[in-house]
Design an enzyme around this catalytic site. Structure first.
Site, PDB file in Angstrom:
ATOM      1  N   CYS A   1       0.808  -1.228   0.000  1.00 28.03           N
ATOM      2  CA  CYS A   1       0.000   0.000   0.000  1.00 28.03           C
ATOM      3  C   CYS A   1       0.843   1.280   0.000  1.00 28.03           C
ATOM      4  O   CYS A   1       0.394   2.309  -0.512  1.00 28.03           O
ATOM      5  CB  CYS A   1      -0.975  -0.009   1.174  1.00 28.03           C
ATOM      6  SG  CYS A   1      -0.257  -0.626   2.692  1.00 28.03           S
TER       7      CYS A   1
ATOM      8  N   HIS B   1      -1.737   6.811   3.190  1.00 32.00           N
ATOM      9  CA  HIS B   1      -0.269   6.717   3.291  1.00 32.00           C
ATOM     10  C   HIS B   1       0.362   7.845   2.473  1.00 32.00           C
ATOM     11  O   HIS B   1       0.019   8.039   1.298  1.00 32.00           O
ATOM     12  CB  HIS B   1       0.223   5.388   2.705  1.00 32.00           C
ATOM     13  CG  HIS B   1      -0.051   4.181   3.563  1.00 32.00           C
ATOM     14  ND1 HIS B   1      -0.597   4.234   4.823  1.00 32.00           N
ATOM     15  CD2 HIS B   1       0.202   2.854   3.315  1.00 32.00           C
ATOM     16  CE1 HIS B   1      -0.692   2.989   5.318  1.00 32.00           C
ATOM     17  NE2 HIS B   1      -0.221   2.146   4.421  1.00 32.00           N
TER      18      HIS B   1
HETATM   19  P1  NAP Z   1      -6.622  -7.792   9.371  1.00 28.30           P
HETATM   20  O1  NAP Z   1      -7.478  -6.612   9.653  1.00 28.30           O
HETATM   21  O2  NAP Z   1      -5.790  -8.341  10.453  1.00 28.30           O
HETATM   22  O3  NAP Z   1      -7.574  -8.972   8.766  1.00 28.30           O
HETATM   23  C1  NAP Z   1      -7.085 -10.257   8.549  1.00 28.30           C
HETATM   24  C2  NAP Z   1      -8.153 -11.165   7.968  1.00 28.30           C
HETATM   25  O4  NAP Z   1      -7.596 -12.473   7.761  1.00 28.30           O
HETATM   26  C3  NAP Z   1      -9.362 -11.374   8.878  1.00 28.30           C
HETATM   27  O5  NAP Z   1     -10.497 -11.616   8.074  1.00 28.30           O
HETATM   28  C4  NAP Z   1      -9.006 -12.653   9.642  1.00 28.30           C
HETATM   29  O6  NAP Z   1     -10.118 -13.411  10.044  1.00 28.30           O
HETATM   30  C5  NAP Z   1      -8.282 -13.441   8.561  1.00 28.30           C
HETATM   31  N1  NAP Z   1      -7.333 -14.368   9.173  1.00 28.30           N
HETATM   32  C6  NAP Z   1      -6.329 -14.073  10.049  1.00 28.30           C
HETATM   33  N2  NAP Z   1      -5.671 -15.213  10.416  1.00 28.30           N
HETATM   34  C7  NAP Z   1      -6.289 -16.219   9.754  1.00 28.30           C
HETATM   35  C8  NAP Z   1      -6.113 -17.643   9.730  1.00 28.30           C
HETATM   36  N3  NAP Z   1      -5.135 -18.224  10.428  1.00 28.30           N
HETATM   37  N4  NAP Z   1      -6.924 -18.367   8.936  1.00 28.30           N
HETATM   38  C9  NAP Z   1      -7.897 -17.794   8.212  1.00 28.30           C
HETATM   39  N5  NAP Z   1      -8.130 -16.435   8.187  1.00 28.30           N
HETATM   40  C10 NAP Z   1      -7.339 -15.683   8.963  1.00 28.30           C
HETATM   41  O7  NAP Z   1      -5.603  -7.491   8.164  1.00 28.30           O
HETATM   42  P2  NAP Z   1      -5.745  -6.473   6.909  1.00 28.30           P
HETATM   43  O8  NAP Z   1      -5.175  -5.146   7.247  1.00 28.30           O
HETATM   44  O9  NAP Z   1      -7.119  -6.564   6.375  1.00 28.30           O
HETATM   45  O10 NAP Z   1      -4.682  -7.100   5.893  1.00 28.30           O
HETATM   46  C11 NAP Z   1      -4.934  -8.273   5.169  1.00 28.30           C
HETATM   47  C12 NAP Z   1      -3.866  -8.476   4.104  1.00 28.30           C
HETATM   48  O11 NAP Z   1      -3.889  -7.353   3.206  1.00 28.30           O
HETATM   49  C13 NAP Z   1      -2.450  -8.566   4.653  1.00 28.30           C
HETATM   50  O12 NAP Z   1      -1.682  -9.445   3.875  1.00 28.30           O
HETATM   51  C14 NAP Z   1      -1.931  -7.132   4.493  1.00 28.30           C
HETATM   52  O13 NAP Z   1      -0.520  -7.070   4.411  1.00 28.30           O
HETATM   53  C15 NAP Z   1      -2.594  -6.745   3.175  1.00 28.30           C
HETATM   54  N6  NAP Z   1      -2.768  -5.317   2.959  1.00 28.30           N
HETATM   55  C16 NAP Z   1      -3.311  -4.514   3.944  1.00 28.30           C
HETATM   56  C17 NAP Z   1      -3.474  -3.157   3.689  1.00 28.30           C
HETATM   57  C18 NAP Z   1      -4.046  -2.209   4.702  1.00 28.30           C
HETATM   58  O14 NAP Z   1      -4.026  -0.980   4.454  1.00 28.30           O
HETATM   59  N7  NAP Z   1      -4.575  -2.683   5.833  1.00 28.30           N
HETATM   60  C19 NAP Z   1      -3.099  -2.631   2.459  1.00 28.30           C
HETATM   61  C20 NAP Z   1      -2.573  -3.478   1.487  1.00 28.30           C
HETATM   62  C21 NAP Z   1      -2.413  -4.805   1.750  1.00 28.30           C
HETATM   63  P3  NAP Z   1     -10.716 -13.344  11.566  1.00 28.30           P
HETATM   64  O15 NAP Z   1     -11.449 -12.048  11.682  1.00 28.30           O
HETATM   65  O16 NAP Z   1     -11.616 -14.519  11.603  1.00 28.30           O
HETATM   66  O17 NAP Z   1      -9.533 -13.437  12.475  1.00 28.30           O
END
Ligand code: NAP
Length: 349
Positions: free
Chosen positions: A149, A242
């Site tokens: 991002c 960002h």
């Molecule tokens: P997050 O808020 O922590 O959400 C993680 C998601 O994955 C939740 O739905 C969670 O489900 C699920 N999850 C976690 N552990 C798991 C497991 N062991 N098995 C199955 N599902 C699991 O993270 P996020 O910020 O959305 O980021 C997600 C991805 O996108 C990451 O790879 C991150 O690097 C990438 N990303 C994020 C952003 C950003 O701005 N946030 C930008 C670009 C890319 P539960 O709710 O059931 O735990």
């Protein structure tokens, strides 16, 4: 038009919620499957999700029962917003089971046969999917990724400059929002009244991904652009958006007006989620600012400002993009729209 049926892996998280919000009235896509961890599986989406967006959760998803992250899922393709630690295995298993996987995670971004897309810049990299399918023995499935991002905020202006003048070197300092760490993310104790000078694993991504995005596709290979990037990444006390402070050394001479025009004239695409313009250049001396500029173009425009000649390199500027929209869910949805336009996503029935 018959809509494509979409599944979201990681649907309950920060990026997953953005997918749900942005897909609510999408003309080409409808959500038919939502998947997350064992903690959420079996609950309705409404019960499982700590909804953090200002708009209410769309009615259509509230009663969908969350699945676990194994194929099969009731959909034509999947968006993945899973933590990278598990994304590799899960995304591959979906691609192998015949699903196009459009991923936000870093797991496959730098693999030679996986496109790292900002479609305005490099949609022609999608050619490599033929090779990916051969290499990995995928049938209908494949994997496409969008960049980190923070990289998304500065790769577009660099692409505009690289195309016209060539780039020799870049120094970038990123100021990254709290939502970039997912939910609940960094603790309030660490970020309040503070700037956090470390984001695990971020600097290597910021130093390498832009060269692949701006790379040439030739004879079945993506050849990375040949400039180096030096990066420092900071977490700051901002919810979304960002920023990146960039200094760039060019290969050819360019006036300040040439540089500005290159950015302004860099074309958008004519797709549902494409912003107009793709890159907005501010003349105001105090912009961009996250709170005021992150939602430009429904969160899909890159905003640039503070563009000046630099005393050490050639030019310096500040860029901003919405990290959970242009840097994540919105980017992946735009990738899916390009894949549909190119006939690379099919209805399963
Ligand atoms: P997050 O808020 O922590 O959400 C993680 C998601 O994955 C939740 O739905 C969670 O489900 C699920 N999850 C976690 N552990 C798991 C497991 N062991 N098995 C199955 N599902 C699991 O993270 P996020 O910020 O959305 O980021 C997600 C991805 O996108 C990451 O790879 C991150 O690097 C990438 N990303 C994020 C952003 C950003 O701005 N946030 C930008 C670009 C890319 P539960 O709710 O059931 O735990």
């Amino acid at each position: 038009m018959k809509k494509y049926r979409v599944g979201i892996l990681g649907a309950t998280g920060t990026v997953g919620q953005r997918f749900v919000q942005l897909l609510a009235n999408h003309p080409q896509f409808e959500i038919t499957a939502l998947a997350a961890s064992e903690r959420s599986a079996g609950k309705t989406y409404q019960e499982a999700t700590p909804w953090k967006l200002a708009e209410p959760m769309p009615e259509a998803v509230r009663e969908i029962v969350v699945s676990t992250i194994e194929p099969p899922l009731d959909c034509d393709f999947v968006f993945s917003s899973l933590p990278s630690s598990i994304a590799r295995e899960v995304e591959e298993s979906f691609a192998r089971a015949g699903y196009p996987v459009i991923s936000n995670s870093s797991a496959f971004r730098m693999e030679e046969d996986v496109p790292l897309l900002i479609p305005e810049i490099n949609h022609h990299h999608l050619e490599i999917i033929k090779i990916q399918k051969q290499n990995r023995g995928f049938d209908d499935g494949f994997i496409v990724t969008n960049p980190n991002c923070a990289v998304t905020s500065f790769a577009p202006p660099l692409a505009a400059l690289h195309e016209r003048f060539g780039i020799e070197a870049v120094i970038v300092t990123t100021l990254q929002a709290i939502s970039g760490a997912g939910y609940p993310g960094i603790s309030a104790y660490d970020i309040t009244d503070n700037v956090f000078p470390y984001i695990s694993g971020e600097e290597p991504k910021v130093e390498t991904e832009a060269q692949k995005i701006l790379g040439r596709y030739e004879n079945g290979e993506i050849i990375n652009a040949d400039f180096s990037v030096s990066a420092q990444c900071f977490r700051v006390n901002v919810i979304d958006g960002h920023m990146a402070s960039v200094r760039v050394k060019l290969k050819q001479d360019a006036t300040l007006e040439d540089v500005k025009q290159a950015m302004i004239e860099y074309p958008s695409l004519k797709l549902h989620s494409s912003p107009e313009p793709f890159i907005h250049v501010c003349d105001e001396p105090d912009r961009p600012q996250p709170r005021l500029d992150r939602d430009r173009g429904n969160g899909m425009t890159i905003t640039v400002g503070r563009l000046f000649p630099d005393n050490v390199f050639h030019y310096r500027f500040v860029c901003l993009s919405h990290n959970t929209i242009r840097g994540a869910a919105g980017a992946a949805i735009l990738n899916a729209e390009v894949l549909v336009q190119k006939g690379m996503i099919k209805h399963k029935f």
